[in-house]
Design an enzyme around this catalytic site. Structure first.
Site, mmCIF file in Angstrom:
data_model
loop_
_atom_site.group_PDB
_atom_site.id
_atom_site.type_symbol
_atom_site.label_atom_id
_atom_site.label_comp_id
_atom_site.label_asym_id
_atom_site.label_seq_id
_atom_site.Cartn_x
_atom_site.Cartn_y
_atom_site.Cartn_z
ATOM 1 N N GLN A 6 8.861 -3.511 -83.878
ATOM 2 C CA GLN A 6 8.535 -4.477 -83.846
ATOM 3 C C GLN A 6 6.881 -4.057 -84.309
ATOM 4 O O GLN A 6 6.371 -4.079 -83.254
ATOM 5 C CB GLN A 6 9.077 -5.606 -83.801
ATOM 6 C CG GLN A 6 8.479 -6.809 -83.590
ATOM 7 C CD GLN A 6 9.037 -7.889 -82.729
ATOM 8 O OE1 GLN A 6 9.992 -8.094 -82.234
ATOM 9 N NE2 GLN A 6 7.728 -8.495 -81.848
ATOM 10 N N GLY A 7 6.517 -4.825 -85.437
ATOM 11 C CA GLY A 7 4.830 -4.613 -85.382
ATOM 12 C C GLY A 7 4.134 -6.199 -85.445
ATOM 13 O O GLY A 7 3.337 -6.150 -86.562
ATOM 14 N N TYR A 8 4.088 -6.746 -84.144
ATOM 15 C CA TYR A 8 3.775 -7.709 -84.453
ATOM 16 C C TYR A 8 2.248 -8.028 -83.134
ATOM 17 O O TYR A 8 1.113 -8.056 -83.993
ATOM 18 C CB TYR A 8 4.164 -8.587 -83.383
ATOM 19 C CG TYR A 8 5.530 -9.455 -84.430
ATOM 20 C CD1 TYR A 8 6.317 -9.009 -85.738
ATOM 21 C CD2 TYR A 8 6.691 -11.082 -84.095
ATOM 22 C CE1 TYR A 8 7.287 -9.765 -86.315
ATOM 23 C CE2 TYR A 8 7.488 -11.131 -85.160
ATOM 24 C CZ TYR A 8 7.635 -10.679 -86.406
ATOM 25 O OH TYR A 8 8.402 -11.535 -87.053
ATOM 26 N N SER A 37 7.402 -0.859 -78.870
ATOM 27 C CA SER A 37 8.471 -0.646 -77.558
ATOM 28 C C SER A 37 9.193 0.234 -78.883
ATOM 29 O O SER A 37 9.537 0.142 -80.293
ATOM 30 C CB SER A 37 9.439 -1.266 -77.456
ATOM 31 O OG SER A 37 8.619 -2.248 -76.154
ATOM 32 N N GLU A 96 14.937 -13.113 -79.991
ATOM 33 C CA GLU A 96 13.813 -12.027 -78.748
ATOM 34 C C GLU A 96 14.252 -13.037 -77.308
ATOM 35 O O GLU A 96 14.366 -12.676 -76.761
ATOM 36 C CB GLU A 96 12.352 -11.750 -79.213
ATOM 37 C CG GLU A 96 12.420 -10.478 -78.327
ATOM 38 C CD GLU A 96 11.099 -10.174 -78.777
ATOM 39 O OE1 GLU A 96 10.813 -9.604 -78.628
ATOM 40 O OE2 GLU A 96 10.544 -10.886 -79.154
ATOM 41 N N ASN A 133 4.790 -16.002 -70.386
ATOM 42 C CA ASN A 133 5.096 -17.524 -69.749
ATOM 43 C C ASN A 133 4.768 -18.727 -69.304
ATOM 44 O O ASN A 133 5.308 -19.780 -69.779
ATOM 45 C CB ASN A 133 6.228 -16.940 -68.453
ATOM 46 C CG ASN A 133 7.360 -16.076 -67.866
ATOM 47 O OD1 ASN A 133 7.267 -15.941 -69.020
ATOM 48 N ND2 ASN A 133 7.702 -16.577 -66.528
ATOM 49 N N GLU A 134 3.497 -17.783 -69.304
ATOM 50 C CA GLU A 134 2.221 -19.353 -69.708
ATOM 51 C C GLU A 134 2.307 -20.220 -71.161
ATOM 52 O O GLU A 134 2.561 -21.232 -71.388
ATOM 53 C CB GLU A 134 1.114 -19.105 -69.817
ATOM 54 C CG GLU A 134 0.157 -18.074 -68.211
ATOM 55 C CD GLU A 134 0.907 -17.371 -67.917
ATOM 56 O OE1 GLU A 134 1.322 -16.755 -66.138
ATOM 57 O OE2 GLU A 134 1.409 -16.095 -68.913
#
Length: 401
Positions: free
Chosen positions: A141-143, A176, A259, A387-388
């Site tokens: 994944q290229g984000y 990843s 995701e 998470n923030e």
């Protein structure tokens, strides 16, 4: 490493069984028996002994599941899935974890496949879905970028139209499985004249294309699972575009919602905790006083997370938007993963730090396995949206208006 053996004290009956119908419990027994018959011991042993899965392990198990029609258990029948209900998928995933089956690469099966069959062209579906189903082709994944992680709208990678080609330039970070992927699903900026979210497009990029450089990033556990990817004048055919130009933000949000739900990791956490608890109880079958409060807290949080996942599945079944629940799953699920590994480190003590990392062979020990996992899990509250960020989404959703 001495593999973390399947323990007879680890629960055979999930506390969630009371939530299922007789037909669903029968379904559980069927898939449990079939998984036991299909799963080679060497793959289960590898899963119990290693955190980072090599491509060949995931591909072998993906192929076995594909031969049974179960490799994409959440896909509709028309695209090669079994057509199961959300509850059946939940049960199947819990049985995979219980059997210590290797994970299937999350990018192809969970993220890219649904994005392509939802927004891709007929030609893209025909070209890419079979390889994802069979496990013969892997994706990354290229984000994220160095200056655009949770705030993806700030990404700087560009895709410029040149005749019948797209020319891509930029850098992707924390990619990843990029070192063994065949394709990347890439989010790039295609319009500089509109607000940031409105000028993004989604592409399929072959990882062997000229102009792509993959550099390993060694994480705190000493392992190589993520990478930096540089794209220098990479040429893509017009057919590489998924959906419409400048609509990538819509497609990216669809993918990220998948995701975040998957990142709850409830079944994996349940399995790990049950095995750890069995070790804590030992031959006496009771939890020492020193660990009772932590064990009870994790057990309670796991049950609450399982119930929340089932609520999201109920929303999906009834066609309702789960709203903030997807973000809640990500926040609580990631915190639980860290809590379980922290408890393991406390329980194992010196055993958890007696062996150097990364793990290099099959003789490093149970404690070193948990040390590797504990270190790598610093990332779970960061990836897929920190998470923030998720808490902000929850607040805006719950308190809107």
């Amino acid at each position: 490493m001495a593999s973390i053996a399947s323990d007879e004290h680890a629960q055979d009956i999930t506390p969630m069984d009371d939530f299922f119908t007789a037909e669903e419990r029968a379904f559980r027994e069927t898939v449990r028996a079939e998984i036991a018959a299909m799963l080679p011991e060497h793959l289960a042993r590898h899963t119990r002994s290693h955190l980072h899965m090599p491509r060949e392990v995931m591909a072998e198990w993906n192929g076995i599941l594909h031969s049974r029609g179960w490799s994409a258990h959440h896909w509709p029948k028309e695209y090669g899935g079994p057509g199961w209900t959300p509850i059946q998928r939940f049960i199947f995933e819990s049985e995979l974890a219980r059997a210590d089956a290797p994970p299937i690469s999350v990018f192809g099966i969970y993220l890219v496949g649904p994005t392509i069959f939802s927004f891709g062209s007929p030609e893209q579906k025909e070209r890419y879905l079979p390889g994802i189903l069979s496990g013969e082709e892997f994706w990354c994944q290229g984000y994220s970028e160095p200056d655009a992680g949770s705030d993806l709208a700030r990404l700087r990678t560009t895709a410029r139209r040149s005749g019948d080609k797209w020319i891509v330039n930029g850098q992707k970070a924390w990619t990843s499985e990029g070192h063994f992927a065949d394709h990347m699903i890439l989010l790039a900026r295609t319009n500089m004249e509109v607000k940031p979210q409105a000028g993004l497009s989604l592409f399929v990029v072959p990882m062997d294309a000229p102009g792509i450089t993959v550099q390993p990033v060694i994480t705190i556990d000493g392992a190589h699972s993520v990478n930096s990817v540089f794209l220098d004048d990479v040429e893509l055919d017009a057919t590489a575009l998924i959906g419409e130009v400048d609509q990538g933000w819509t497609y990216a949000k669809f993918l990220l919602n998948n995701e975040r739900t998957n990142n709850a990791q409830i079944h994996k956490s349940r399995r790990e905790f049950d095995l750890l608890r069995a070790r804590i109880e030992g031959e006496k079958g009771e939890i020492p006083v020193a660990w009772r409060e932590q064990v009870a807290r994790i057990e309670t949080d796991l049950a609450a997370l399982e119930i929340t996942v089932l609520r999201v599945l109920a929303d999906e079944t009834d066609g309702r938007d789960p709203g903030a629940k997807a973000s809640i799953l990500k926040v609580i699920g990631s915190q639980l993963q860290q809590a379980i590994s922290e408890l393991a480190m406390e329980v194992l003590g010196e055993e958890a730090v007696a062996t150097g990392l990364p793990l290099a062979n099959d003789n490093d020990g149970y404690g070193a396995y948990w040390a590797e996992k504990h270190l790598f899990r610093r990332v779970v509250t960061i990836y897929a949206g920190t998470n923030e960020i998720q808490k902000t989404i929850i607040a805006k959703t719950v308190f809107k208006g």
